[in-house]
Design an enzyme around this catalytic site. Structure first.
Site: not given
Ligand code: AMP
Length: 216
Positions: A89, A123, A167
């Site tokens: 990310r 979703r 986000r």
């Molecule tokens: P996601 O389901 O991928 O949208 O991830 C949900 C949340 O998990 C994000 O908003 C971050 O707080 C955390 N997160 C997931 N993957 C990462 C990553 N690669 N780096 C930093 N935070 C992450």
């Protein structure tokens, strides 16, 4: 063996495509978001550490995420390859990943902002088995109930409108260098994900991987 990274804004459908690609290619789908949500639910030390970041929709520090991914990729089921979803990310994470394994391609799913907001707001996920639905595009057979395990579906806390906008902003700021990083290495494959048919999007991605001899 194929090591894939999936890129794209939150809500574009990465998780859904990842699950389908995982099924078709026979390699594990590794979602850092799923790993963190699971740890939070179980109340582990890692879960307690990351909960606050997840609730606010901001990124977990690189040092924590990199360590989690390193451990996960060293597990046996990754020997034939893997699909990373939600990682890297940041540019820092992309470089850290390169020091762990060789990446074969970065699939970059794109769609206009209005489509993304519509996808995120509709979703619904299963808190038990992780299945992903959309109230209109991928509805469960019985409204609000998971087809696979029968649990009651929920909306993710960070899919609420105020958090989604943050986000998307965080995504814009941090992902541009990551996308350029993979583009400069010749690994970026852009896949137009504007249409709502999951199957067609996944097939487009697979065709492109075959065309470039990344998979046979
Ligand atoms: P996601 O389901 O991928 O949208 O991830 C949900 C949340 O998990 C994000 O908003 C971050 O707080 C955390 N997160 C997931 N993957 C990462 C990553 N690669 N780096 C930093 N935070 C992450």
């Amino acid at each position: 063996m194929v090591n894939l990274v999936l890129l794209g804004p939150p809500g574009v459908g990465k998780g859904t495509y990842a699950k389908e690609l995982s099924r078709r290619l026979g390699i594990p789908h590794i979602s850092t978001g799923d790993i963190f949500r699971e740890e939070v639910k179980k109340g582990t030390p890692l879960g307690l550490k990351v909960k606050e970041y997840l609730d606010r929709g901001v990124l977990v520090p690189d040092s924590i995420v990199n360590e989690v991914v390193k451990q996960r990729l060293s597990m046996d089921d990754c020997r034939r390859g893997f699909i990373l979803d939600g990682y890297p990310r940041t540019l820092n994470q992309a470089k850290a990943l390169d020091s762990m394994v060789r990446i074969d391609a970065a699939l970059y799913f794109t769609a206009p902002k209005e489509v993304i907001i519509e996808r995120v707001s509709g979703r619904r996920i299963c808190p038990k088995c992780g299945a992903i639905y959309h109230v209109k595009n991928i509805p469960p057979k019985k409204p609000g109930i998971c087809d696979i395990c029968g649990s009651k579906l929920i909306q993710r806390e960070d899919d609420k409108p105020e958090v989604v906008e943050r986000r998307l902003r965080v995504y814009e700021e941090t992902m541009r260098p990551v996308i350029e990083y993979y583009r400069s290495k010749g690994l970026l494959i852009e896949v137009d994900a504007s249409e709502p048919v999951v199957e067609r999007i996944v097939l487009k991605a697979i065709e492109e991987l075959k065309r470039r001899n990344i998979i046979s």
